[in-house]
Design a protein around this motif. Structure first.
Motif: not given
Length: 645
Positions: A367-370, A408-411, A357-365
């Protein structure tokens, strides 16, 4: 083979054994009607012991033809209870069948001590013609088929049913081209009629149906593993129409979905996987595969919904697994247990789904969910996740430092730069002692004349990974400080990243620059390039144009023509008032075909950039490309209009 008189058998003894066998069968029927549960399971174990003792009594005397039909029936029932009591895959029970066959040969004056199981069956079925023994032998043969199917011995099973059908010569005529031989033989097998005097715990008719389903399921899995998808699909569809529990039917539909997916039919795959969930809503591997299909289709919203449902289902305390109904002691699930089935039906750990879930949210932009999912996942790490989830080839979890860097990238993207810096510091501190002072590696993949020991190669790879993680930590810290407006601190972190990378001594091989780069070397090169761009950008902000130019030139030496570094080089030359050089470089880069390096691929190689570097790539993109291009076009126009200039 002629009958042998054998030792005299007291009629009263035979009647007593028959009465005991019937009493045990009646007791089982009564217990079975009481329904599944602990009491029924205890009854299975008690019946197994009772039939085993009865069989030992009968084998205490020399084999005699009058007693053999009953003895073989008691053996059949005893083996059924042995399987039912274990409630697991059949193992090491074929010896009982071989002893029964040897007793048959003994009673008929034959011998088969040195024969294999297949040879023993061939000898018995071809030479023993006593009518009273045919039905018990056929039932025992069906049990032997179950044993062999459980061991994935399809050919042995087919050979046995050729013998049982008395069709050694005409076996091929029983099925047409394109039909499955074993299934055709099973369907053609004439089930012997039951006798009231020889009560059976599980009828041969039911056993035949289970064998047909198991044979289709097993062979479908074998064809799926071999990549013969149309054949696999046909066999799995045959199994889905067979005789099995809802749990097994859901597993078959799941396998059908995986097969259709590999055939490039995602919509058909979704239909089968949804059928699996309709049949058994607890078949969570099907839901996991649904998410994978939606990912393949690029339907991110549907994929995230499926993953969220899966996580919610896994988080709930799973209901107690229902006890297997003792109605059928041999069941399809006991006969089909191949590695590919275990892989397809692998249950995800909740933390694996949380990471996805975290990875897919980050890949899809998203950010808050990631950020939310990554922080949840990191909290799970504190609960001993590494002891709970095996990091094998089937797990989606990357190495833990990579998860920290992705978080860290998501943050960073969420504007929480100080939190990102703290996470990166954790990675840096934990990898420091794992990196040697100097690391010598080959730049490219080679086939050495004498292969190096695997341990040495894996240690070198581990050191490269640790170095990449530590350097990426400094890289992220540099970008975070740059965003906070702290250019000097950013330059310090970028310089630490570059200093770390000096530990690697890369041995050049003389191969073309784009061929066979080691994946770890590709990542290190990309980190070096991004760090040089980042530091050069900060030098430009501080007005240190010469230092910036040196960094951009170095970056283009690492990755010639890189679309991220090239505009910065032109800008640095322009700011140094070296406009002719800037224009020449701009024209050179403009004529070059667009590369993929800035689009998520490593410099000079084929591998994708790790997810934790994607945000750095985005940050390194040149912001004023159109404005710079306009200035250069104006300059070139002026230059062309005034040759003297």
């Amino acid at each position: 083979m002629k009958r042998r008189r054998g030792s005299p058998l007291e009629p009263g003894c035979l009647r007593a054994w028959a009465a005991e066998s019937r009493a045990l069968a009646d007791r089982w029927r009564a217990a079975r009607c009481s329904g599944p549960g602990g009491a029924a399971a205890r009854e299975v174990r008690q019946q197994r012991e009772a039939f085993r003792k009865l069989l030992l009594k009968m084998r205490g005397l020399p084999a005699a033809l009058p007693a053999l039909p009953l003895e073989l029936t008691v053996l059949y029932n005893s083996l059924l209870f042995t399987v039912g009591a274990s409630d697991s895959a059949i193992k090491e029970e074929a010896e009982g069948i071989c002893q029964g066959l040897l007793r048959v040969l003994e009673a008929c004056g034959g011998c088969g001590q040195d024969l294999s199981t297949e040879e023993l069956w061939q000898k018995v079925l071809q030479e023993v013609t006593v009518e009273e023994l045919q039905a018990p032998l056929h039932r025992l043969g069906a049990l032997q088929a179950a044993w062999w199917l459980a061991a994935s011995r399809v050919r042995s099973t087919a050979g046995l049913f050729r013998l049982l059908s008395n069709a050694e010569d005409s076996g091929r005529a029983r099925y047409s081209k394109g039909e499955n031989e074993l299934l055709s033989l099973l369907k053609a097998w004439q089930v012997p009629a039951e006798e009231a005097s020889l009560p059976l715990i599980q009828s041969a008719k039911d056993l035949k149906e289970i064998l047909c389903t198991a044979a289709a399921f097993l062979q479908g899995l074998q064809e799926l593993e071999a990549g013969n998808f149309p054949t696999a699909l046909s066999l799995l569809q045959e199994a889905a129409g067979g005789f099995c529990s809802k749990r097994v039917l859901a597993q078959i539909y799941t396998c059908l979905g995986c097969c259709a997916q590999q055939m490039g039919k995602p919509q058909t795959a979704l239909q089968h996987l949804k059928q699996a969930l309709q049949v058994d809503f607890q078949c969570l591997p099907a839901l996991s595969h649904v998410a994978a299909v939606y990912h393949e289709l690029g339907e991110t919203e549907a994929e995230l919904q499926a993953l969220a449902l899966l996580y919610e289902a896994l988080e709930k305390k799973p209901p107690a697994a229902p006890s297997s109904s003792p109605h059928f002691l041999i069941r399809t699930e006991l006969l089909v247990h191949t590695p590919i089935l275990a892989s397809l039906l692998r249950h995800r750990h909740p933390s694996e789904v949380k990471y996805l879930l975290a990875q897919r949210c980050l890949q899809d932009g998203r950010v808050a969910d990631a950020v939310e999912h990554y922080l949840d996942f990191l909290a799970l790490l504190q609960e001993g996740l590494q002891q709970q989830v095996p990091l094998d080839g089937d797990s989606p979890l990357p190495r833990i430092p990579e998860v920290f860097l992705e978080a860290a990238s998501a943050l960073e993207q969420a504007g929480r730069h100080h939190d990102a810096i703290t996470l990166c510091e954790e990675v840096i501190s934990r990898t420091t002692d794992l990196i040697p002072r100097m690391l010598r590696v080959e730049e490219r993949l080679q086939q050495p004349e004498c292969p190096l020991p695997g341990a040495g190669l894996s240690q070198q790879k581990e050191s490269l990974c640790c170095l990449a993680w530590r350097a990426a930590g400094y890289l992220h810290q540099g970008w975070a400080w740059a965003t906070l407006g702290e250019s000097k601190e950013a330059i310090t972190q970028f310089s630490r990243c570059l200093g770390d990378l000096l530990r690697v001594q890369i041995c050049r091989t003389g191969v073309e620059p784009t061929e066979n780069l080691l994946p770890e070397v590709e990542v290190l090169q990309k980190i070096r390039l991004l760090s040089l761009i980042g530091r050069g950008m900060q030098f430009l902000k501080l007005g240190k144009h010469k230092e910036a130019l040196l960094d951009f030139q170095h970056g283009l030496q690492i990755s010639p023509g890189d679309p991220a570094a090239a505009p910065y080089l032109v800008q640095a030359l322009w700011k140094l008032d070296r406009k002719r050089e800037a224009a020449a470089q701009w024209q050179k880069f403009s004529r070059s075909p667009p590369g993929e390096e800035g689009q998520g691929r490593c410099a000079g190689g084929e591998g994708p950039v790790p997810l934790y570097l994607v945000s750095c790539l985005q940050r390194a993109a040149f912001p004023g490309c159109e404005a710079l291009a306009g200035s250069i076009r104006d300059y070139l126009g002026t230059l062309n209009g005034d040759p003297a200039s």
